[in-house]
Enzyme design. Structure first.
Site, PDB file in Angstrom:
ATOM      1  CB  THR A  82      -0.917   0.003   1.255  1.00 19.36           C
ATOM      2  OG1 THR A  82      -1.680  -1.197   1.256  1.00 19.36           O
ATOM      3  CG2 THR A  82      -1.837   1.206   1.278  1.00 19.36           C
ATOM      4  CB  VAL A  83       3.211   2.674   2.502  1.00 18.07           C
ATOM      5  CG1 VAL A  83       3.930   4.000   2.682  1.00 18.07           C
ATOM      6  CG2 VAL A  83       2.165   2.489   3.590  1.00 18.07           C
TER       7      VAL A  83
ATOM      8  CE  LYS B 288       2.011   1.479  12.274  1.00 16.55           C
ATOM      9  NZ  LYS B 288       1.213   1.978  11.187  1.00 16.55           N
TER      10      LYS B 288
ATOM     11  N   GLY C  35       0.501   8.568  10.025  1.00 21.62           N
ATOM     12  CA  GLY C  35       0.531   8.621   8.567  1.00 21.62           C
ATOM     13  C   GLY C  35       0.866   9.986   7.996  1.00 21.62           C
TER      14      GLY C  35
ATOM     15  N   GLY D  80      -7.349  -0.602   2.787  1.00 19.93           N
ATOM     16  CA  GLY D  80      -5.890  -0.561   2.972  1.00 19.93           C
ATOM     17  C   GLY D  80      -5.447   0.172   4.235  1.00 19.93           C
TER      18      GLY D  80
ATOM     19  CD  GLU E 123      -0.387  -1.456  10.933  1.00 19.46           C
ATOM     20  OE1 GLU E 123       0.704  -1.973  10.695  1.00 19.46           O
ATOM     21  OE2 GLU E 123      -0.686  -0.324  10.521  1.00 19.46           O
TER      22      GLU E 123
ATOM     23  CG  ASP F  55      -1.128   1.126  14.572  1.00 18.18           C
ATOM     24  OD1 ASP F  55      -0.041   0.902  14.021  1.00 18.18           O
ATOM     25  OD2 ASP F  55      -1.814   2.143  14.326  1.00 18.18           O
TER      26      ASP F  55
ATOM     27  CE  LYS G  88      -0.058   4.686  13.859  1.00 22.18           C
ATOM     28  NZ  LYS G  88      -1.421   4.500  13.370  1.00 22.18           N
TER      29      LYS G  88
ATOM     30  N   GLY H 293      -3.551   4.941   4.682  1.00 17.23           N
ATOM     31  CA  GLY H 293      -3.876   4.963   3.256  1.00 17.23           C
ATOM     32  C   GLY H 293      -2.625   5.223   2.441  1.00 17.23           C
TER      33      GLY H 293
END
Ligand code: NAP
Ligand code: HSE
Length: 429
Positions: free
Chosen positions: A14-15, A107, A136, A189, A192, A203, A207, A304
């Site tokens: 995705t990224v 992260k 993000g 998307g 995780e 998650d 962070k 995203g």
């Protein structure tokens, strides 16, 4: 124009695909900003046969061997966009040892192993940049490291997980059930690889450890952070919260209390007039209160492809500027000192309780007596009778009370014979 900044990319998910897209779309703009092109020389994936949704620049070499990025002397910046722990750590260590800069969205790894990895990057005088790993596309890392550097941070409170916020928003606004909302977040998307990280608050915890480090220059170990997710949130509690004028949100918070850090991840009722309560869908927001600037809010998409790639690209561009003087944690000490921690049981908060109790005389009196004995003061209450039911929901909102007293009161009440189900409790912001 200077020579191109040559990068290597680990991960075309995705990224990674978002980064490839934005590098192509904004190429002229990037050149104008930094005076160089960014050249994607190599990409590494796990499965070479998987179709990719993007076209790579001509000449980009794709392989399935991570060390290809480290061994290529032309690559200056390794972008780790794979996720996971051991392969990513091995890659980052090898890249830093080989004198390369690293950009990551990971992260999880930085929360677990950040102390060691930042120490290594410091020793090697290399950039280890991670804007994408915290919320993000929302530029909170840079804000804490640079723009707010002169402030003592009083409190940082955020909605930091797009998947969890999407689920809670869909349950609140569109009446979706938990599973359907989660499946939608996965299809978009946001989630995780293991979505329990999103819904169990893990998650957000990752962070928060990174943001606490940036805000206070101290290491708050992940293993000591109290974490509660949203798996048990019911539509009934969302509806009661709404009646009292609150929305349920998954919150990560760290604040300084008498020189110690109080931090945690927890679902909380947020007054609907607060900006944080208005943050919907996959959007995230971080509210930072500085002793000079006062409160500020950063709001945007925390997950995203393109929003996250926007942060990765900003880091690559910052490296083009900062390569000789990395600013990884925002503090010169290396490693950072351990945070003095306020025990979670000493943390004070307002609470929402929903008791499920037999509908008979004396119940309310017994509950309020237990609370009064522990100095827990009631701010509001509602009891709703249900046609034909022998038990009812009794909802109480308290004034501020220490967690230790609240837990003791609930354990005492839940052992009473009129209680028909364990009491639900949430903190209130
Ligand atoms: P993803 O869609 O699952 O993509 C992961 C990519 O890494 C895939 O291309 C995969 O290859 C590759 N990969 C995994 N292990 C590898 C290995 N050992 N060697 C080579 N390639 C490997 O993940 P993502 O959503 O892009 O997330 C990437 C990172 O960004 C994670 O750390 C995540 O936490 C973070 N992040 C994600 C978002 C988001 O919105 N998705 C937002 C912020 C941060 P194959 O494609 O061949 O399987
Ligand atoms: N899974 C994460 C989220 C991605 O939903 O927010 C961004 O870190």
């Amino acid at each position: 124009m200077g020579k191109p900044v040559v990068i290597g990319l680990a991960g075309l998910g995705t990224v990674g695909q978002g980064l490839v897209r934005i590098l192509a779309e904004n190429a002229d703009w990037i050149r104008r900003r930094i005076g160089h092109d960014i050249l994607l020389k190599r990409a590494v994936v796990r499965d070479l046969n998987k179709p990719r949704g993007v076209e790579l620049p001509e000449g980009t070499v794709v392989s399935d061997r991570l060390m290809d990025l480290v061994e290529d002397p032309e690559i200056e910046v390794v972008c780790e966009l794979m996720g996971g722990l051991s392969a990513a750590e091995e890659l980052m260590r090898a890249a830093l040892a080989a004198g390369k800069h690293v950009v990551t969205a990971n992260k999880h790894l930085l929360a677990e192993r950040g102390q060691e990895l930042f120490a290594l990057a410091g020793e090697r005088e290399r950039c280890l940049y991670y804007e994408a790993s915290c919320v993000g596309g929302v530029p909170v890392v840079q804000a804490l490291k640079e723009s707010l550097a002169g402030n003592r941070i009083v409190k940082l409170t955020g909605i930091m997980n797009g998947t969890a916020n999407f689920i809670l928003s869909e349950m609140t606004s569109n009446g979706l059930d938990f599973e359907t909302a989660l499946a939608e977040a996965q299809a978009l998307g946001y989630a995780e690889a293991d979505p329990s990280f999103d819904i169990d608050g893990i998650d957000t915890a990752h962070k928060l450890v990174l943001l606490a480090r940036l805000a206070y220059g101290q290491h708050y170990p992940l293993s000591e952070l109290p974490v509660r997710g949203i798996r048990d949130v019911s539509r009934e509690d969302i509806a009661f919260a709404r009646e009292f004028g609150y929305r349920l949100k998954l919150i990560g918070q760290v604040r300084e209390v008498d020189g110690r850090l109080e931090a945690g991840v927890f679902p909380a009722l947020v007054k609907y007039t607060f900006l944080l309560a208005r943050v919907g869908g996959n959007y995230n927001a971080v509210r930072i209160e500085g002793n000079a600037v006062g409160p500020i809010m950063l709001h945007g998409q925390g997950a995203g492809d393109l929003p996250t790639a926007s942060a990765v690209l900003a880091d690559i561009m910052a490296i083009a500027r900062d390569a000789r003087k990395p600013n990884n944690t925002g503090f010169p000490e290396n490693p950072l000192p351990a945070a003095p921690i306020l025990p979670p049981e000493d943390a004070e908060s307002q609470y929402y309780f929903r008791f499920r109790v037999a509908d008979r005389p004396g119940v309310m009196a017994a509950i309020t007596r237990v609370m009064a004995d522990r100095d827990i003061s009631i701010a509001q209450a509602i009891q709703k009778g249900e046609e034909g039911a022998s038990d009812v929901s009794l909802v109480i909102i308290t004034h501020e009370a220490p967690a230790r007293m609240v837990h003791d009161a609930l354990a005492t009440i839940d052992a009473m014979d009129f209680v028909t189900a364990p009491t639900v409790n949430y903190r209130i912001l």
